[in-house]
Write a protein that holds these residues in place. Structure first.
Motif, PDB file in Angstrom:
ATOM      1  N   PRO A 135       0.800  -1.054   0.031  1.00  0.00           N
ATOM      2  CA  PRO A 135      -0.079   0.000   0.128  1.00  0.00           C
ATOM      3  C   PRO A 135       0.780   1.297  -0.108  1.00  0.00           C
ATOM      4  CG  PRO A 135       0.296  -0.848   2.381  1.00  0.00           C
ATOM      5  CD  PRO A 135       1.008  -1.818   1.663  1.00  0.00           C
ATOM      6  N   ILE A 136       1.912   1.421  -0.606  1.00  0.00           N
ATOM      7  CA  ILE A 136       2.804   2.405  -0.407  1.00  0.00           C
ATOM      8  C   ILE A 136       2.528   3.592  -1.633  1.00  0.00           C
ATOM      9  CG2 ILE A 136       5.349   3.261  -0.448  1.00  0.00           C
ATOM     10  CD1 ILE A 136       4.464   1.361   1.892  1.00  0.00           C
ATOM     11  N   GLY A 137       2.421   2.866  -2.907  1.00  0.00           N
ATOM     12  CA  GLY A 137       2.053   3.933  -3.876  1.00  0.00           C
ATOM     13  C   GLY A 137       2.247   3.304  -5.070  1.00  0.00           C
ATOM     14  N   THR A 138       2.121   4.293  -6.191  1.00  0.00           N
ATOM     15  CA  THR A 138       2.424   3.946  -7.696  1.00  0.00           C
ATOM     16  C   THR A 138       3.624   4.841  -8.260  1.00  0.00           C
ATOM     17  OG1 THR A 138       0.597   5.339  -8.382  1.00  0.00           O
ATOM     18  CG2 THR A 138       0.118   3.113  -8.247  1.00  0.00           C
ATOM     19  N   PHE A 139       4.183   4.209  -9.301  1.00  0.00           N
ATOM     20  CA  PHE A 139       5.441   4.834  -9.434  1.00  0.00           C
ATOM     21  C   PHE A 139       5.624   4.808 -11.052  1.00  0.00           C
ATOM     22  CE2 PHE A 139       6.080   2.712  -5.610  1.00  0.00           C
ATOM     23  CZ  PHE A 139       5.994   4.064  -4.487  1.00  0.00           C
ATOM     24  N   GLU A 140       5.756   5.797 -11.782  1.00  0.00           N
ATOM     25  CA  GLU A 140       5.584   5.872 -13.317  1.00  0.00           C
ATOM     26  C   GLU A 140       6.982   6.009 -14.133  1.00  0.00           C
ATOM     27  OE1 GLU A 140       2.486   8.518 -14.706  1.00  0.00           O
ATOM     28  OE2 GLU A 140       1.390   8.195 -12.923  1.00  0.00           O
ATOM     29  N   ASN A 141       8.144   5.919 -13.370  1.00  0.00           N
ATOM     30  CA  ASN A 141       9.365   6.005 -13.982  1.00  0.00           C
ATOM     31  C   ASN A 141      10.309   5.159 -13.326  1.00  0.00           C
ATOM     32  OD1 ASN A 141      10.581   7.912 -11.928  1.00  0.00           O
ATOM     33  ND2 ASN A 141       9.284   9.232 -12.747  1.00  0.00           N
ATOM     34  N   THR A 142      11.465   4.910 -13.847  1.00  0.00           N
ATOM     35  CA  THR A 142      12.323   4.204 -13.401  1.00  0.00           C
ATOM     36  C   THR A 142      13.096   4.808 -11.888  1.00  0.00           C
ATOM     37  OG1 THR A 142      12.885   3.209 -15.498  1.00  0.00           O
ATOM     38  CG2 THR A 142      14.783   2.980 -13.847  1.00  0.00           C
ATOM     39  N   GLU A 143      13.088   6.160 -12.057  1.00  0.00           N
ATOM     40  CA  GLU A 143      13.957   6.683 -10.999  1.00  0.00           C
ATOM     41  C   GLU A 143      13.094   6.693  -9.444  1.00  0.00           C
ATOM     42  OE1 GLU A 143      16.127  11.050 -10.255  1.00  0.00           O
ATOM     43  OE2 GLU A 143      14.418  11.009 -11.378  1.00  0.00           O
ATOM     44  N   ASP A 144      11.923   6.997  -9.737  1.00  0.00           N
ATOM     45  CA  ASP A 144      10.991   6.812  -8.598  1.00  0.00           C
ATOM     46  C   ASP A 144      11.012   5.001  -8.283  1.00  0.00           C
ATOM     47  OD1 ASP A 144      10.364   9.153  -8.487  1.00  0.00           O
ATOM     48  OD2 ASP A 144       8.283   8.991  -9.309  1.00  0.00           O
ATOM     49  N   THR A 145      10.844   4.124  -9.267  1.00  0.00           N
ATOM     50  CA  THR A 145      10.815   2.697  -9.059  1.00  0.00           C
ATOM     51  C   THR A 145      12.104   2.282  -8.294  1.00  0.00           C
ATOM     52  OG1 THR A 145       9.719   2.129 -11.075  1.00  0.00           O
ATOM     53  CG2 THR A 145      11.018   0.538 -10.169  1.00  0.00           C
ATOM     54  N   VAL A 146      13.128   2.698  -8.558  1.00  0.00           N
ATOM     55  CA  VAL A 146      14.537   2.169  -7.860  1.00  0.00           C
ATOM     56  C   VAL A 146      14.479   2.943  -6.662  1.00  0.00           C
ATOM     57  CG1 VAL A 146      17.059   2.452  -7.960  1.00  0.00           C
ATOM     58  CG2 VAL A 146      15.939   1.949 -10.118  1.00  0.00           C
ATOM     59  N   GLU A 147      14.010   4.117  -6.339  1.00  0.00           N
ATOM     60  CA  GLU A 147      14.202   4.973  -5.069  1.00  0.00           C
ATOM     61  C   GLU A 147      13.352   4.018  -4.101  1.00  0.00           C
ATOM     62  OE1 GLU A 147      14.757   9.314  -4.102  1.00  0.00           O
ATOM     63  OE2 GLU A 147      12.875   8.837  -4.820  1.00  0.00           O
ATOM     64  N   TYR A 148      12.119   3.682  -4.555  1.00  0.00           N
ATOM     65  CA  TYR A 148      11.201   3.258  -3.460  1.00  0.00           C
ATOM     66  C   TYR A 148      11.382   1.708  -3.520  1.00  0.00           C
ATOM     67  CZ  TYR A 148       8.472   7.568  -3.269  1.00  0.00           C
ATOM     68  OH  TYR A 148       7.925   8.764  -3.180  1.00  0.00           O
ATOM     69  N   GLN A 149      11.796   0.872  -4.533  1.00  0.00           N
ATOM     70  CA  GLN A 149      12.086  -0.405  -4.176  1.00  0.00           C
ATOM     71  C   GLN A 149      13.122  -0.755  -3.253  1.00  0.00           C
ATOM     72  OE1 GLN A 149      10.731  -3.369  -5.186  1.00  0.00           O
ATOM     73  NE2 GLN A 149       9.458  -2.700  -7.108  1.00  0.00           N
ATOM     74  N   PHE A 150      14.291   0.140  -3.319  1.00  0.00           N
ATOM     75  CA  PHE A 150      15.407   0.026  -2.556  1.00  0.00           C
ATOM     76  C   PHE A 150      15.407   0.945  -1.273  1.00  0.00           C
ATOM     77  CE2 PHE A 150      16.680  -1.176  -6.934  1.00  0.00           C
ATOM     78  CZ  PHE A 150      16.797  -2.683  -6.688  1.00  0.00           C
TER      79      PHE A 150
END
Length: 561
Positions: free
Chosen positions: A350-365
């Motif tokens: 339930p953290i959120g949605t991420f529309e680009n790679t920069e956000d993806t990497v930041e939130y995943q890790f």
């Protein structure tokens, strides 16, 4: 300049020293592999894929209101659905020990089974499988159910994540083991019922109990004892329904017509076999063999190669989330090889949605455990110590996983399990992820266990104080979001204006959401300070329930779609 109240500072100190639940690895480590081929070994995998998909479509088509009566009345499932010895789990309803439990809770939970009972969830009017992958005798799926609001008639969807083991013969496939998890149940319940108080629900549940079980001396609560007993119970949450609460007993009234002796027992003071105290660590005990399998032995070598390459990619990502592997990634902002593509996007619920790679990497890790010494908020977030493969299947460029994290609280040195399950789309040429939809399961009991350990009245001011101290350190100059008064303005905003939030939906205009984003503000303050501020910066904002079912930048996780 005013400072944060002393009581909040004391609360911060106490939460760092609070005793917590110790969970050993033995409590939730699940076998990582189980080869279940028998007669299915001679069946080509594309055939198994279609048969498993057809079986699930058949099983869930009978949840539709117009179809389920034959099962519930005849106490028999159609051939090509469940095996006679089926067992499993349906969260949040609990373990299913046999076919009778499966029929009651899968086909009887939605829609009214008796006018005098209390139906918490409306009838299902449609079903769609929106994600599916299958390997060998195992399949994973996302199932979206269509329901209608009982008073407004508005269409409301609800999703379940499922993992299934099949018994295959030359004619049919049947499910003999399953694990089904309904997502976002608190928000769905709120759509149906609003936010009823304990006494609102008592006023509905107790008359329903007397209607379906009677009110003589053999009933669960003779005469008015129901109201008295329930006044000392907690209301409960839909996300943790199988618990010692009023909501569980209200839900069970709708199942009494199916098996009165069983479900009336669940309504009583003891809670029977269902409405008893929720045991979070028991959720991680194996319910059977793992939901992992390998391709059929009859498949060519290239099939095994693709399976192994995609598995390596997904588990490389999970390995890099482990502390301190994640620190260099979130500090540098660089995309590690064999993780995410240049145009990756998706959701971590339930953290959120991420529309680009920069956000993806930041939130995943970066969600768990930066452990920045100047970041008070980060000190309260457990780090990822290790993970265990709970389940993996793959079809084409679609993979589905379920992993169990072992979370470490660096202050108390306590470990906690946490399950993450979801789907991935892989770009085979680079073996990198282009899209993902993963869910952190059971966040309500998880946060209750690893929370601040304070009385309810102190939890919000304590967490607000932690956020405000950290944001003042991270958000300076042009990134300042609470004006010149800093901590005091922040503290007032987060204790008097913003709600604490729901563990089942962190992405909201709440202090829970801000506790996640303040951790990331130390790495990209120009982005995340706004998320911590009064407006929420587009991330910590309230979303409609229906928005969960709209991911415009992610296609369905179906092979060749």
């Amino acid at each position: 300049m005013r400072s944060i109240p002393a009581i909040a500072v004391v609360a911060i100190a106490s939460c760092l020293a609070v005793a917590t639940v110790t969970v050993s690895a033995a409590d939730y480590t699940i076998p990582t592999y189980y080869d279940s081929f028998g007669s299915s070994a001679s069946i080509a995998e594309p055939v198994l894929y279609q048969r498993h998909l057809d079986t699930l479509n058949r099983i869930f088509s009978y949840t539709i209101a117009s179809n389920k009566a034959s099962i519930l009345a005849g106490r028999k499932v159609p051939d090509g659905t469940f095996a006679a010895n089926v067992t499993g789990r349906i969260s949040p309803f609990g373990r299913m020990k046999d076919l009778d439990d499966t029929m009651d809770y899968l086909y009887g939970s939605f829609g009214s089974n008796l006018d005098k009972a209390l139906s918490l969830f409306p009838a299902i009017t449609g079903v769609n499988i929106s994600a599916f992958a299958s390997t060998g005798a195992v399949a994973h799926a996302n199932i979206e159910f269509t329901t209608k609001h009982p008073t407004t008639g508005a269409t409301k969807y609800i999703r379940a994540q499922g993992m299934f083991r099949f018994a295959d013969d030359q004619a049919l496939s049947r499910v003999w083991l399953y694990d089904l998890y309904f997502v976002n149940m608190n928000a769905y319940f709120k759509e149906m019922w609003g936010s009823p108080s304990l006494y609102d629900m008592i006023g509905k549940a107790c008359p329903a109990i007397r209607n379906v079980c009677g009110n003589d001396l053999n009933a669960p609560y003779p005469l008015v004892d129901c109201e008295v007993a329930f006044a000392f119970k907690k209301l409960g949450e839909a996300a943790v329904l199988a618990d010692d609460n009023v909501l569980c007993r209200a839900f069970e009234t709708n199942l009494v017509p199916l098996r009165k002796s069983v479900h009336c027992g669940n309504l009583g003071p003891s809670g029977g076999s269902r409405c008893t105290a929720f045991n979070y660590t028991r959720y991680f005990e194996p319910i059977g063999p793992s939901f992992t399998d390998i391709p059929s032995p009859s498949e060519p070598a290239s099939r095994f190669n693709t399976y192994n390459e995609i598995k390596a990619t997904v588990f490389n990502i999970y390995n890099l989330t482990i502390f301190p592997n994640n620190l260099e990634i979130i500090s540098s902002g660089k995309v590690p090889p064999r993780t995410f593509s240049n145009n990756s996007g998706g959701r971590i619920w339930p953290i959120g949605t991420f529309e680009n790679t920069e956000d993806t990497v930041e939130y995943q890790f970066g969600i768990f455990g930066s452990q920045n010494s100047s970041n008070v908020a980060a000190q309260l977030i457990p780090v990822i110590h290790e993970f265990t493969i709970h389940a993996f299947v793959q079809t084409g460029n679609i993979a589905a996983t379920s992993i169990d994290y072992k979370m470490l609280n660096t202050f108390t040195k306590q470990y906690y399990p946490l399950r993450v399950q979801g789907f991935w789309r892989i770009e085979p040429d680079a073996w990198s992820v282009s899209a993902y939809d993963v869910h952190v399961q059971n966040t309500v009991p998880f946060f209750n266990i690893v929370g601040l350990g304070l009385p309810n009245g102190l939890t919000q001011p304590a967490l607000a104080a932690v956020i405000c101290i950290s944001q003042e350190t991270a958000c300076k100059g042009a990134n300042q979001v609470y004006g010149g008064s800093g901590q005091p303005q922040c503290f007032i905003e987060l204790t008097t204006v913003k709600p604490f939030g729901d563990h089942d939906q962190v992405e909201a205009d709440s202090i829970q959401c801000r506790s996640i984003h303040v951790n990331l503000a130390f790495f990209r303050p120009e982005v995340h300070c706004a998320h911590v501020g009064p407006t929420g910066g587009g991330k910590c904002v309230d979303l409609t329930y229906d928005s969960y079912f709209t991911l415009p930048f992610v296609k369905p996780f179906l092979y060749n779609v």
